[in-house]
Every structure is written in C-alpha cells, then in structure tokens.
Write a protein that holds these residues in place. Structure first.
Motif, PDB file in Angstrom:
ATOM      1  N   LYS A 154       0.852  -1.193   0.000  1.00  0.00           N
ATOM      2  CA  LYS A 154       0.000   0.000   0.000  1.00  0.00           C
ATOM      3  C   LYS A 154       0.891   1.248   0.000  1.00  0.00           C
ATOM      4  O   LYS A 154       1.778   1.392   0.844  1.00  0.00           O
ATOM      5  N   PHE A 155       0.640   2.138  -0.942  1.00  0.00           N
ATOM      6  CA  PHE A 155       1.386   3.390  -1.057  1.00  0.00           C
ATOM      7  C   PHE A 155       0.461   4.562  -0.710  1.00  0.00           C
ATOM      8  O   PHE A 155      -0.757   4.450  -0.815  1.00  0.00           O
ATOM      9  N   TYR A 156       1.058   5.660  -0.341  1.00  0.00           N
ATOM     10  CA  TYR A 156       0.250   6.846  -0.066  1.00  0.00           C
ATOM     11  C   TYR A 156       1.017   8.110  -0.418  1.00  0.00           C
ATOM     12  O   TYR A 156       2.253   8.163  -0.372  1.00  0.00           O
ATOM     13  N   VAL A 157       0.243   9.129  -0.797  1.00  0.00           N
ATOM     14  CA  VAL A 157       0.762  10.475  -1.013  1.00  0.00           C
ATOM     15  C   VAL A 157      -0.146  11.405  -0.214  1.00  0.00           C
ATOM     16  O   VAL A 157      -1.338  11.541  -0.531  1.00  0.00           O
ATOM     17  N   ALA A 158       0.393  12.009   0.845  1.00  0.00           N
ATOM     18  CA  ALA A 158      -0.403  12.841   1.751  1.00  0.00           C
ATOM     19  C   ALA A 158       0.033  14.296   1.655  1.00  0.00           C
ATOM     20  O   ALA A 158       1.199  14.609   1.375  1.00  0.00           O
ATOM     21  N   ASP A 159      -0.915  15.205   1.875  1.00  0.00           N
ATOM     22  CA  ASP A 159      -0.597  16.635   1.873  1.00  0.00           C
ATOM     23  C   ASP A 159      -1.388  17.335   2.976  1.00  0.00           C
ATOM     24  O   ASP A 159      -2.344  16.778   3.518  1.00  0.00           O
ATOM     25  N   ASN A 160      -0.949  18.554   3.314  1.00  0.00           N
ATOM     26  CA  ASN A 160      -1.648  19.358   4.317  1.00  0.00           C
ATOM     27  C   ASN A 160      -2.430  20.488   3.658  1.00  0.00           C
ATOM     28  O   ASN A 160      -2.567  21.580   4.213  1.00  0.00           O
ATOM     29  N   GLY A 161      -2.950  20.204   2.449  1.00  0.00           N
ATOM     30  CA  GLY A 161      -3.672  21.202   1.670  1.00  0.00           C
ATOM     31  C   GLY A 161      -5.087  21.437   2.161  1.00  0.00           C
ATOM     32  O   GLY A 161      -5.423  21.170   3.327  1.00  0.00           O
ATOM     33  N   PRO A 162      -5.962  21.912   1.277  1.00  0.00           N
ATOM     34  CA  PRO A 162      -7.319  22.335   1.678  1.00  0.00           C
ATOM     35  C   PRO A 162      -8.244  21.190   2.068  1.00  0.00           C
ATOM     36  O   PRO A 162      -9.263  21.401   2.733  1.00  0.00           O
ATOM     37  N   GLY A 163      -7.926  19.965   1.651  1.00  0.00           N
ATOM     38  CA  GLY A 163      -8.827  18.847   1.924  1.00  0.00           C
ATOM     39  C   GLY A 163      -9.994  18.818   0.947  1.00  0.00           C
ATOM     40  O   GLY A 163     -10.246  19.783   0.213  1.00  0.00           O
TER      41      GLY A 163
ATOM     42  N   SER B  11      -5.308  15.966   2.548  1.00  0.00           N
ATOM     43  CA  SER B  11      -5.814  14.739   1.928  1.00  0.00           C
ATOM     44  C   SER B  11      -4.702  13.708   1.835  1.00  0.00           C
ATOM     45  O   SER B  11      -3.521  14.048   1.740  1.00  0.00           O
ATOM     46  N   THR B  12      -5.104  12.443   1.834  1.00  0.00           N
ATOM     47  CA  THR B  12      -4.162  11.342   1.619  1.00  0.00           C
ATOM     48  C   THR B  12      -4.736  10.417   0.560  1.00  0.00           C
ATOM     49  O   THR B  12      -5.843   9.879   0.722  1.00  0.00           O
ATOM     50  N   PHE B  13      -3.997  10.238  -0.535  1.00  0.00           N
ATOM     51  CA  PHE B  13      -4.383   9.313  -1.596  1.00  0.00           C
ATOM     52  C   PHE B  13      -3.643   7.993  -1.382  1.00  0.00           C
ATOM     53  O   PHE B  13      -2.408   7.972  -1.303  1.00  0.00           O
ATOM     54  N   PHE B  14      -4.399   6.904  -1.246  1.00  0.00           N
ATOM     55  CA  PHE B  14      -3.823   5.570  -1.078  1.00  0.00           C
ATOM     56  C   PHE B  14      -4.028   4.786  -2.375  1.00  0.00           C
ATOM     57  O   PHE B  14      -5.047   4.914  -3.047  1.00  0.00           O
ATOM     58  N   PHE B  15      -3.060   3.940  -2.701  1.00  0.00           N
ATOM     59  CA  PHE B  15      -3.248   2.985  -3.796  1.00  0.00           C
ATOM     60  C   PHE B  15      -2.428   1.742  -3.501  1.00  0.00           C
ATOM     61  O   PHE B  15      -1.452   1.780  -2.744  1.00  0.00           O
ATOM     62  N   THR B  16      -2.874   0.623  -4.060  1.00  0.00           N
ATOM     63  CA  THR B  16      -2.190  -0.656  -3.828  1.00  0.00           C
ATOM     64  C   THR B  16      -1.687  -1.235  -5.140  1.00  0.00           C
ATOM     65  O   THR B  16      -2.236  -0.962  -6.214  1.00  0.00           O
TER      66      THR B  16
END
Length: 450
Positions: free
Chosen positions: A374-383, A436-441
C-alpha cells in the motif's frame, strides 16, 4: 471315485462323517466294483472282516472321504451369494445405471437406477435390444450404427456421450462407460457398463459455450470500438490542435504587438484567451494520454522507487514553500516506467497545484499488506469533502471553477486507470482544512522488497 462320491453324498445328507474303502474296481481290471462305507473309527474293522472272509481278493484297497469337497462347495456357494448381494446393493445405491448386454445386444441385466434416469423398470429393459429400441426411427439407426461400431472393435470404451429418450419422451444425455465380457477362450460374449445422467451438466456446458461465444463476440466488438475510439481521438487531436495552435500564436502576437493600444481590460481579455487555448491544448493531450494507457505497452522492468521518486520530484519542481518528503524505504516495483512515473507525478503535482498553505508539506510512503503493498501520497492542503471522493476520479472533473484555476481534470483519472490496470485499487481519505491522503495498492507480484 463312485465310493468317494457316495460317502460324500451320505455325509452331506445325514451329517455323519463317512469313509469309503474301495475293494475292487473295474477300472483296475476287476470283474466288479465293490466298496465298504463306514464311520472312520469302524472302517478298518469292517474291511479286515470282509477280506478274511474273501481270501481271493488282494489287499489293495483305497480309502476315500469327499465330505470336505461338499463343505468347500457350500462355502463357495455362500461366497458367491454374498458377492451377488454386494453387487446388487452397489448397483441399487449407485447414482449410475449399471447394465449388461449379450453379444446380440439384448439387455441381460439392468440396475433399478434406470427407472430414475430413463423412467423404465429393469424388467421392462431386460430382453430389449439397447436403448435405441425406445427411439424414433430417424434416431434409432444412427445410434444402432454407433453401438455396433463399438462392439465391432471388441474393446472397452469410456465417456461416450449419447442422447437417450426418457419414457415420457424427453431427451436424457448419458455418459457411457463399458468393458467387454469374454469367455475363457477370449470370445466376446457381450458388454458390461454404466451410464451416468449428465443432462444438467451438458445443458450447463452448452449454456457456458453459448455465453463464451457471445462474450468473444462482445470482446471483438469492444476491441473494434476501442480501435475506432483511438483513431477518432487521434484525428480529433490532430484536427483541433493545428488551428488551436494558430489561435494561440495569433493571440500572443496581438497582445504583444498592440500592447500600447490595449487598455487594462483588453490585456486581461488577451491573457484569458491565451489561458483558454492552453487549457484546450491540455485537454486534447489528456484525452490522448487517457485513451492510450492500455495500448502503449513497453517492457516491464524493476525500478527502485526511492531513486525514481527523486527524479520525479526534480521534474515536478515544487515551489520553495512546499517540501516533498519520502518517509520510508520504498519497495522495488515491476512495471512499465511510464506508468509508475505517471502515478506519482500526477499525485504529487495535484497536491502542489491545490496547496493553500504558506508552508506546504507532501509526504510519500508505503506499508506491506497481506497480498499487496500500500502506497500513499499525503498533503496538508485544503482537503476535500467526502461527497466529492468519487467525482475527482472522473474524467475532466474539477472541484474549482475553471475561471479560478486552469485545471484539466485528467490527472487523477489517469492514476486510477493505471492502478486498476495492474490489479490494484485507489481511494482517498481527507478532512477539509487539514489535507488529503491518496492511497493505492499494487499486488505483491508486481512489487518486491527493496
């Protein structure tokens, strides 16, 4: 031997052990056959007495006791009876119809299961010639020829599929297995075998075959449609980009050559025109990229994700106020370089594009699951609001008005299409105002530990 048989029959009849002593025998050249029969404990006494009274007879007597023969015969009969009972029990309880036919093709045995399969009682079949006695004439000759073709080869057969007619007139499909019956000289006497009702299985197989044909035809139509769509996309892209490029160049020339003649509103409109032409160009490029994802095949290779991410981050060129961090050692992936690059490039670029914080933070990482990574790309943006979680993965969908941001809405749909093409899935977790955090496998066969 007559003496022995006599003692045996008497012992069998009266239950008394007897022994026969043969005194004279025609087979040995004597004038007559004489024997004495008595209990084993008294036979010697009677024999000596007889020989003393008949000195002319030499003492060359023979003793016989054949009662054991009849005991063995009874045992053999009992064993045969039990064997026949076991056979009958097996035949009655088996799901298959067990049968025997003689060399003329007449049924000599039929298990009761035939009534369940074909509706006939066993006594209705015995003496009949095969199953084709119950068929219409047009089907009878075909089946008769096939059956006698098997008989002519004088060998066993397995899994012959043949239609039969039920007593009620319906067709029953049977799978037949048989073996030849031969006498002690090797001559064929008939056949013994079993029939299994496979009507439902055959119907299922026929239905499956029909569905497979329909599926194949649908797949071929889909391939043709996809090809036409690709060709259409390329034609549209070519026919649109040429005049679009000309419009952009002309707008730029007018905005620069006549800059001194345009007021602030005029300059604003030319800037807006240039932005629209650029967006249109990006839309066309996005369509081509999306359509070509599954068709642009190249060799799959192993890639060190940490090294590849360094290149991707350099190419994205994050602004000075946004920091992109890789939190842990990422695994090695087995895929096409362009695909894995598009996934991370689009997710990171998307986070940068929508960042609303003075100090932006983007983190990339991974964790091992049971059957995937499982990979993720997270940010502290607006959501993002939960009601938009599905919408953002649709082609050309954006959450901000296009007048406020020149976004195409193709990056996330491309990521989703690539991830699913490799057998993975993608989803989003987000909280408005916090990021937001985008997860993908990716399946483990596509990923190995670093």
């Amino acid at each position: 031997m007559n003496a022995g048989y006599s003692s045996g029959w008497c012992e069998e009849s009266f239950g008394i052990p007897l022994v026969a002593s043969e005194i004279t025998c025609k087979a040995r050249g004597d004038s007559a056959c004489r024997f004495i029969m008595a209990h084993p404990s008294r036979i010697a006494h009677y024999l000596q007495a007889y020989l003393r009274s008949h000195p002319e007879i030499p003492d060359n007597t023979m003793f016989y006791r054949t009662g054991g023969f009849f005991q063995e015969f009874r045992q053999a009969q009992e064993a045969l009876r039990k064997s026949e009972e076991r056979f009958e029990q097996v035949a009655e309880n088996a799901g298959d119809w067990i049968w025997e036919v003689n060399i003329e093709g007449l049924y000599t045995y039929s298990s009761p299961v035939v009534e369940k399969i074909l509706g006939y009682r066993p006594e209705e079949l015995v003496g009949k010639k095969y199953f084709y006695d119950f068929f219409a004439s047009e089907m009878k000759e075909k089946l008769k020829k096939a059956a006698f073709g098997v008989f002519a080869r004088k060998e066993g057969f397995r899994c012959l599929i043949n239609p039969n007619m039920h007593k009620n007139g319906s067709i029953v499909i049977l799978e037949t297995t048989g073996t030849p019956i031969v006498d002690n000289k090797g001559n064929l006497c008939g056949y013994r075998g079993a029939d299994r009702d496979i009507t439902e299985r055959k119907r299922a197989e026929d239905t499956l075959e029909k569905l497979n044909k329909e599926l194949k035809a649908t797949a071929e139509q889909l391939m043709q449609s996809n090809l036409e769509l690709r060709n259409f996309a390329h034609i549209v892209a070519h026919d649109l980009k040429a005049p679009l490029r000309a419009i952009g160049i002309l707008a730029y020339m007018l905005s620069t050559d006549y800059a001194d003649k345009l007021d602030g509103e005029g300059q604003k409109q030319f800037k807006l025109l240039l932005g629209r032409t650029k967006r249109m160009s990006n839309l066309i490029d996005g369509i081509l990229q999306y359509v070509e994802i599954k068709h642009s095949k190249s060799k799959e290779e192993k890639f060190e994700l940490n090294a590849l991410l360094s290149e991707i981050i350099d190419n994205v060129r994050p602004p000075a106020n946004i920091e992109v961090t890789v939190e842990n050692e990422l695994p090695v992936v087995v895929c096409e370089r362009a695909h894995i690059t598009d996934i991370f490039h689009n997710l990171i670029s998307n986070a940068i594009q929508y960042m609303d914080k003075t100090k932006g933070e983007i983190t990339v990482g991974s964790s091992e699951e049971a059957e995937c990574w499982k990979f993720y790309v997270a940010d502290n943006g607006p959501g993002i609001k939960e009601k938009y979680f599905e919408k953002i993965f649709q082609v050309f969908q954006t959450l901000q008005p296009r007048d406020e941001m020149e976004a195409v809405g193709i990056a996330l749909p491309i990521v989703k299409k690539i991830v699913e093409m490799y057998g993975g899935k993608i989803w989003l977790e987000s909280e408005v105002g916090k990021g937001s955090t985008f997860f993908f496998t990716l399946p483990k066969q596509k990923v190995v530990p670093a």
